[in-house]
Motif scaffolding. Structure first.
Motif, PDB file in Angstrom:
ATOM      1  N   ASP A 150      41.579  33.269  41.929  1.00  0.00           N
ATOM      2  CA  ASP A 150      40.424  34.035  42.404  1.00  0.00           C
ATOM      3  C   ASP A 150      39.714  34.717  41.235  1.00  0.00           C
ATOM      4  O   ASP A 150      38.489  34.754  41.162  1.00  0.00           O
ATOM      5  N   ILE A 208      40.697  43.011  41.398  1.00  0.00           N
ATOM      6  CA  ILE A 208      41.827  42.762  42.299  1.00  0.00           C
ATOM      7  C   ILE A 208      42.885  43.841  42.086  1.00  0.00           C
ATOM      8  O   ILE A 208      43.319  44.069  40.953  1.00  0.00           O
ATOM      9  N   ARG A 237      39.315  42.908  46.112  1.00  0.00           N
ATOM     10  CA  ARG A 237      40.492  42.331  46.762  1.00  0.00           C
ATOM     11  C   ARG A 237      41.630  43.342  46.659  1.00  0.00           C
ATOM     12  O   ARG A 237      41.864  43.913  45.588  1.00  0.00           O
ATOM     13  N   LYS A 271      38.304  41.652  50.483  1.00  0.00           N
ATOM     14  CA  LYS A 271      39.463  40.974  51.062  1.00  0.00           C
ATOM     15  C   LYS A 271      40.692  41.869  51.082  1.00  0.00           C
ATOM     16  O   LYS A 271      40.892  42.692  50.183  1.00  0.00           O
TER      17      LYS A 271
END
Length: 627
Positions: free
Chosen positions: A93, A102, A172, A231
């Motif tokens: 990702d 992230i 994320r 996410k």
């Protein structure tokens, strides 16, 4: 295995068909864009190309689902490569979506760093040369590890520092061991992350431009650009049905099947979700060693095996002490008292210990429990715990000394079997002699309940002379009474388990001045698997370790079963199949045993403090003078 589609709408990619239909020469820009779309859509090929990792089909499905959906909940069997699979998603990702932030969180910083280290391990292999070239920077601070892939960043952070998390804005969020995520942190910190967009100005400008084009008839409403959502990737074993995770699981399930309307969706409209629920028997045979499964069946209760390996949500524990009851006796995260690595000087504490002398990893734990007293309502809270198997006697003495010097211990209780030898060793040690500390024991008898008050008065008299330690002989009658007392105190909330230290309590405990480099709190095996930490990082690790130890105590209590012999004698022990286990990972009950002792001593202490000697009643002949 079943596949339930639900009512959600998914974007369908036709990149493979479009590439197959291409003929002739491609311009470089078009070729790059098509290659990006191809790599983005063909997960297994991309992972193999970048890192040389061959994915199992279920891993491909999981990574693909993480890439395509907004909320991923993975309820997987233990040992089914949760951390490994998530690590692959994280770096893929980061590479394919430049600029993404992230965040990796878990029950402890050590666990969060595990995913981080798996990325490092994969990148260190010869076949992962492309992946290693993509890593542009690496940083490992005491409370934050960061990997940079160009403009993308992967951060591993400690969960306990709730306030620190608020300073980040992640696209994320990966939560490993979601079962142990505090509900309060999830609702107050994690969910707000997911609801805040990162580029509101850019989105507004594009929306205005698209509206203008639609008004001019140059664009249709359905052609508006679909901005990607933030996410959440949550992975865990199954939980009890009364725990928060099962509630969230049901919520996701209802959203997927359309039982909750989109306008009532607490996670925003048009968010897409997936649940991947994998038992061990769904895994490829090459992934699991059947001996591991057989050993797990033999070493776990059926309920525990169902949760850990069967990915089954179960109702409650089947032991003498119910998990649901102990959960109700656990202080909510964010409230006090929380876990303590050094005590409040103004508070009073009871120290209980259950000694073990063997210096092998397969021996019983040497366990200690520290209970904080609340004299206002005669209750107590377990705030600190220690349990290590196979360490040397000097390590236990050193930890015992640490507790006495950093908690205001007003009474000590230990198992007589081994306790006498331990206290003698403590008093003869150079450490205690240099500190001028000598532990003296109380020899009052508490076996005859008809003389309980006299025993209390006797004990109080010795206590006032400086004797604070009582070594309890574990007779069968006392074992029954002490376990019934523990169960009663759970039922009536007289004994509590401390909350996880977060926010202010987290910072206060981190700043405590303790000899962190001089005490041993992990077994040799666990310590050898850990990265060498400096003092500040070790304080974080020690604080998070305490939460694990409190959970260990509850887990051991939940395993205890009661048996009655033909003669009427009751025993409280592990199930027979668990007692037969040997080796370093065998089930143990020593933290539970120390808790039984500590809970009993709390009652003795409160009764002893309020006991008063009865004035003697004079009787017999009274002389009289008669004229």
């Amino acid at each position: 295995m079943s596949w339930e589609v639900g009512v959600q709408k998914y974007r369908k990619s036709d990149i493979n068909e479009r590439i197959a239909a291409k003929e002739g020469f491609l311009e470089e820009k078009e070729a790059k864009l098509l290659l990006y779309e191809f790599l983005r859509d063909n997960t297994t090929f991309s992972v193999d190309l970048v890192s040389g990792v061959k994915l199992f089909p279920f891993q491909h499905m999981a990574i693909k689902a993480m890439m395509e959906t907004d909320y991923f909940l993975g309820v997987w069997s233990r040992g089914m490569s949760k951390s490994f699979t998530t690590a692959i998603f994280a770096y893929l990702d980061a590479i394919l979506n430049q600029g993404v932030e992230i965040g990796i969180l878990s029950k402890s910083f050590r666990q969060a760093k595990m995913i981080f280290r798996k990325i490092e391990d994969i990148a260190a292999k010869p076949e992962a040369k492309y992946l290693s070239q993509c890593i542009t920077r690496k940083s490992k601070q005491n409370d934050q590890w960061t990997l940079e892939f160009g403009e993308s960043k992967i951060h591993a952070l400690p969960l306990g520092d709730g306030e620190k998390l608020r300073g980040f804005r992640f696209h994320r969020i990966i939560i490993d061991e979601f079962l142990l995520m505090p509900e309060r942190v999830y609702n107050e910190v994690i969910v707000p992350f997911l609801s805040v967009v990162q580029n509101p100005t850019q989105r507004e400008d594009l929306h205005k431009l698209e509206t203008s084009l639609i008004d001019q008839g140059k664009m249709k409403e359905e052609d508006r650009y679909k901005w990607p959502n933030n996410k959440l990737i949550a992975l865990s074993s199954a939980s009890y049905k009364f725990e928060y995770m099962y509630k969230l699981y049901q919520e996701f399930e209802n959203l997927i099947h359309g039982h909750i309307k989109e306008e009532e969706n607490p996670y925003g409209e048009n968010a897409r979700r997936v649940i991947m629920h994998f038992s061990y028997d769904c895994a490829p045979k090459a992934l699991y060693d059947q001996n591991l499964i057989n050993q797990a069946r033999a070493s776990m209760s059926q309920s525990q095996f169902d949760r850990e390996f069967g990915a089954v949500f179960t109702d409650d524990s089947s032991g003498y002490f119910k998990t649901s009851t102990m959960m109700k006796c656990t202080v909510a995260d964010g409230d006090t008292p929380s876990i303590e690595i050094a005590g409040d000087p103004a508070a009073k504490y009871i120290l209980a210990f259950d000694p073990s002398w063997a210096e092998t990893e397969s021996s019983d734990d040497f366990a200690m429990q520290v209970l904080k007293l609340n004299e206002g309502n005669n209750t107590s809270v377990l705030v600190h715990s220690y349990a290590i198997a196979g360490s040397k006697l000097k390590d236990h003495i050193n930890y015992f000394h640490f507790i006495l010097n950093h908690f205001n211990i007003v009474a000590i209780v230990g198992d007589y079997n081994g306790g006498v030898q331990f206290i003698n060793s403590v008093n003869e040690s150079k450490l205690f002699k240099d500190s001028k500390i000598k532990i003296e024991t109380i020899d009052a008898k508490f076996d005859d309940m008809t003389k309980y008050n006299e025993s209390l008065v006797d004990a109080k008299s010795q206590y006032n002379q400086g004797k604070i330690c009582y070594l309890r002989t574990p007779s069968s009658n006392w074992i029954r009474q002490a376990n019934e007392m523990l169960q009663k105190n759970f039922d009536h909330k007289k004994l509590w388990f401390a909350a996880r230290a977060i926010n202010d309590e987290y910072h206060q405990q981190r700043k405590k001045r303790i000899p962190i480099n001089d005490i041993k709190y992990l077994s040799d095996k666990a310590d050898s698997n850990s990265v060498v930490l400096d003092k500040d990082a070790k304080m974080i690790d020690f604080l998070e370790h305490q939460h694990d130890m409190i959970n260990l105590t509850k887990a051991e209590c939940a395993l205890i079963q009661i048996k009655t012999s033909p003669q009427g004698t009751q025993t409280f022990d592990l199930p027979d199949n668990l007692k037969r286990q040997t080796g370093p990972n065998k089930p143990r009950k020593d933290s539970y045993s120390a808790l039984v002792l500590g809970n009993w001593m709390v009652q003795i202490y409160y009764d002893m403090m309020s006991a008063e000697a009865k004035k003697p009643v004079l009787g017999g002949f009274t002389p009289m003078f008669i004229k």
